[in-house]
Design an enzyme around this catalytic site. Structure first.
Site, PDB file in Angstrom:
ATOM      1  N   CYS A 115       0.087  29.405 -14.871  1.00 53.09           N
ATOM      2  CA  CYS A 115      -0.624  29.859 -16.064  1.00 53.09           C
ATOM      3  C   CYS A 115      -1.261  28.683 -16.796  1.00 53.09           C
ATOM      4  O   CYS A 115      -0.874  28.309 -17.900  1.00 53.09           O
ATOM      5  CB  CYS A 115       0.297  30.674 -16.949  1.00 53.09           C
ATOM      6  SG  CYS A 115       0.794  32.175 -16.105  1.00 53.09           S
ATOM      7  N   GLU A 116      -2.171  28.059 -16.107  1.00 54.47           N
ATOM      8  CA  GLU A 116      -3.017  26.961 -16.586  1.00 54.47           C
ATOM      9  C   GLU A 116      -4.268  27.075 -15.716  1.00 54.47           C
ATOM     10  O   GLU A 116      -4.239  27.759 -14.701  1.00 54.47           O
ATOM     11  CB  GLU A 116      -2.398  25.582 -16.277  1.00 54.47           C
ATOM     12  CG  GLU A 116      -1.044  25.311 -16.849  1.00 54.47           C
ATOM     13  CD  GLU A 116      -1.093  24.784 -18.264  1.00 54.47           C
ATOM     14  OE1 GLU A 116      -2.192  24.417 -18.754  1.00 54.47           O
ATOM     15  OE2 GLU A 116      -0.018  24.751 -18.889  1.00 54.47           O
ATOM     16  N   PRO A 151       0.816  -1.211   0.000  1.00 55.04           N
ATOM     17  CA  PRO A 151       0.000   0.000   0.000  1.00 55.04           C
ATOM     18  C   PRO A 151       0.852   1.263   0.000  1.00 55.04           C
ATOM     19  O   PRO A 151       1.940   1.287   0.599  1.00 55.04           O
ATOM     20  CB  PRO A 151      -0.768  -0.100   1.324  1.00 55.04           C
ATOM     21  CG  PRO A 151      -0.212  -1.260   2.066  1.00 55.04           C
ATOM     22  CD  PRO A 151       0.944  -1.808   1.337  1.00 55.04           C
ATOM     23  N   GLY A 152       0.365   2.265  -0.678  1.00 52.20           N
ATOM     24  CA  GLY A 152       0.991   3.582  -0.625  1.00 52.20           C
ATOM     25  C   GLY A 152       0.037   4.537   0.066  1.00 52.20           C
ATOM     26  O   GLY A 152       0.207   4.932   1.222  1.00 52.20           O
ATOM     27  N   ARG A 187      -3.007  16.399  -8.084  1.00 51.69           N
ATOM     28  CA  ARG A 187      -4.078  15.392  -8.078  1.00 51.69           C
ATOM     29  C   ARG A 187      -5.469  15.922  -8.429  1.00 51.69           C
ATOM     30  O   ARG A 187      -6.187  15.279  -9.176  1.00 51.69           O
ATOM     31  CB  ARG A 187      -4.117  14.655  -6.728  1.00 51.69           C
ATOM     32  CG  ARG A 187      -2.833  13.894  -6.417  1.00 51.69           C
ATOM     33  CD  ARG A 187      -2.943  13.036  -5.167  1.00 51.69           C
ATOM     34  NE  ARG A 187      -3.678  11.818  -5.410  1.00 51.69           N
ATOM     35  CZ  ARG A 187      -4.912  11.587  -5.037  1.00 51.69           C
ATOM     36  NH1 ARG A 187      -5.577  12.505  -4.364  1.00 51.69           N
ATOM     37  NH2 ARG A 187      -5.505  10.463  -5.333  1.00 51.69           N
ATOM     38  N   TYR A 220      -6.474  13.811 -11.544  1.00 55.73           N
ATOM     39  CA  TYR A 220      -7.406  12.715 -11.249  1.00 55.73           C
ATOM     40  C   TYR A 220      -8.787  13.197 -10.833  1.00 55.73           C
ATOM     41  O   TYR A 220      -9.588  12.381 -10.367  1.00 55.73           O
ATOM     42  CB  TYR A 220      -6.887  11.875 -10.070  1.00 55.73           C
ATOM     43  CG  TYR A 220      -5.548  11.221 -10.239  1.00 55.73           C
ATOM     44  CD1 TYR A 220      -5.321  10.298 -11.258  1.00 55.73           C
ATOM     45  CD2 TYR A 220      -4.516  11.490  -9.351  1.00 55.73           C
ATOM     46  CE1 TYR A 220      -4.097   9.665 -11.379  1.00 55.73           C
ATOM     47  CE2 TYR A 220      -3.289  10.861  -9.469  1.00 55.73           C
ATOM     48  CZ  TYR A 220      -3.084   9.960 -10.485  1.00 55.73           C
ATOM     49  OH  TYR A 220      -1.881   9.329 -10.592  1.00 55.73           O
TER      50      TYR A 220
END
Ligand SMILES: *Cc1c(COP(=O)(O)O)cnc(C)c1O
Length: 400
Positions: A328-329, A260-261, A298, A302
């Site tokens: 700048c996104e 597991p992480g 994330r 995701y």
């Protein structure tokens, strides 16, 4: 974690800042080992890629954990943190034979996830045992970007190709010491996991030198109220029975492994950032912070949810905000969030910031990556300095 302590750390170390609480890591680790206390040999191999600071790895080494690694660099970090090479398993995907050979030389357990490399490796090094990564073709629930067990996934050797693995083993004289699966990051129900485990047992039966079965990960932790999390205690009960029966049938006490992480480090981490600007538009109120997708990607990568609170104004009246970054996104951390009233220079706290947050950070927009602080046995330690302009230009050569 106490908001006041977090605020003090933001003042002491400046922002943006990652903070990790090793007490939480320990309690999550113990939840798994307790759930499987009736299995004779259990090894938890923490998935390094979730959070790879050497100090965090040392915490895991002190807990008697092993490591799951996906690159030779992660293997070297593990060795630097003091792990015994045999407590490290290397589970790469799409890497060169050369890198696998270099890792094997370090004495680390090797997990191979494709037939052609298995054959090449077996021909050259029949004396080095390897584990095989099987794709059981079981679709873990949830987000398709993080499910890796389905039929067209690039990960693992298809369970339908086991006869081919056996032929390679016969032809090369190599030994298979383990069977592994990792179906993806969202195991929503235990049934799915148990079904996949039956497949793993079926594969393991077909090899005579098996020492361990690696069930990968997929443990889910809650990110927001009402989220389903893996009922590890229940999984422990059910899988223990199946595993112990299998060992009897196989005639040997095998080691049960997990890697597991997220489960181990997600909830141990907090990300702290300062509000640079509050901008009222016709549609919403934006709170712009001194961070962006360069530090915590994330939510954009995701669509993941990270709970956000205003630790500078914990008693403030709740209002609705869109929290955005300075890149700048379109780097939106959250829209339409109820947060305690935000003022300029307040510190916002992002929860579940232990897994896949710092480890995915970049220098996009030529910004510095954040500093990292670890709270361990009641003390706070700076475990990674904030970057400086020197870091940005370190490997650049000015040639014209
Ligand atoms: C990423 C990864 C893990 C850890 O997954 P989590 O969802 O963080 O628990 C385990 N095993 C392998 C092979 C991985 O690539």
């Amino acid at each position: 974690m106490d908001r006041k302590v977090l605020l003090e750390l933001a003042n002491k170390y400046d922002s943006p800042l990652y903070v990790y609480d090793t007490e939480k890591i320990k309690s999550q680790y113990e939840r798994i080992t307790n759930a499987f206390s009736k299995v004779k040999n259990v090894k938890i191999n923490y998935a390094t890629k979730a959070l790879s600071n050497v100090n965090i790895l040392k915490v895991f080494n002190n807990l008697n954990s092993g490591l799951d690694t996906v690159s030779i660099q992660e293997v070297k970090l593990g060795l630097l943190a003091g792990f015994d090479p045999q407590d490290i398993i290397y589970t790469p995907n799409g890497v060169s034979l050369k890198e696998i050979e270099d890792v094997a030389k370090l004495g680390v357990k090797i997990n191979i996830d494709n037939l052609s490399i298995l054959e090449l490796f077996g021909q050259k090094h029949p004396h080095i045992p390897v584990c095989v990564r099987i794709n059981p073709h079981i679709m873990a629930g949830g987000n398709s970007k993080i499910s890796v067990g389905h039929i067209d996934s690039k990960f693992g050797i298809s369970v339908h190709q086991v006869p081919h693995i056996k032929r390679v083993v016969e032809n090369t004289g190599m030994h298979i010491n383990g069977v592994h699966m990792h179906t993806g990051s969202d195991i929503l129900d235990i049934e799915t996991f148990l079904r996949a485990s039956e497949i793993l047992f079926d594969v393991a039966k077909q090899f005579k030198d098996i020492e361990f079965l690696d069930f990968g990960s997929g443990f889910k932790v809650p990110y927001k109220k009402g989220d389903i999390s893996t009922n590890i205690e229940d999984l422990g009960k059910q899988l223990t029975k199946k595993f112990n029966n299998f060992c009897k049938e196989y005639g040997r006490d095998l080691t049960l492994m997990f890697e597991p992480g997220k489960f181990l480090v997600s909830e141990a981490g907090y990300f702290l950032a300062t509000v640079n600007v509050i901008k009222q538009t016709t549609s919403t109120v934006f709170a712009g912070i001194d961070s962006g997708l360069n530090h915590l990607i994330r939510p954009m990568f995701y669509d993941s949810y990270h709970h956000i609170t205003n630790i500078s104004n914990p008693k403030g009246k709740e209002r609705f905000y869109s929290v955005v970054g300075y890149i700048c996104e379109t780097d939106t951390f959250g829209t339409n969030r109820r947060i305690e009233e935000i003022r300029d220079e307040d510190i916002l706290c992002f929860e579940n910031a232990g897994a896949y947050c710092f480890s995915m950070a970049s220098n996009y927009n030529s910004r510095f990556r954040p500093a990292e602080v670890m709270i361990h046995e009641g003390k706070d330690f700076l475990i990674r300095k904030r970057e400086t302009f020197e870091d940005i230009i370190r490997n650049q050569e000015v040639v014209i």
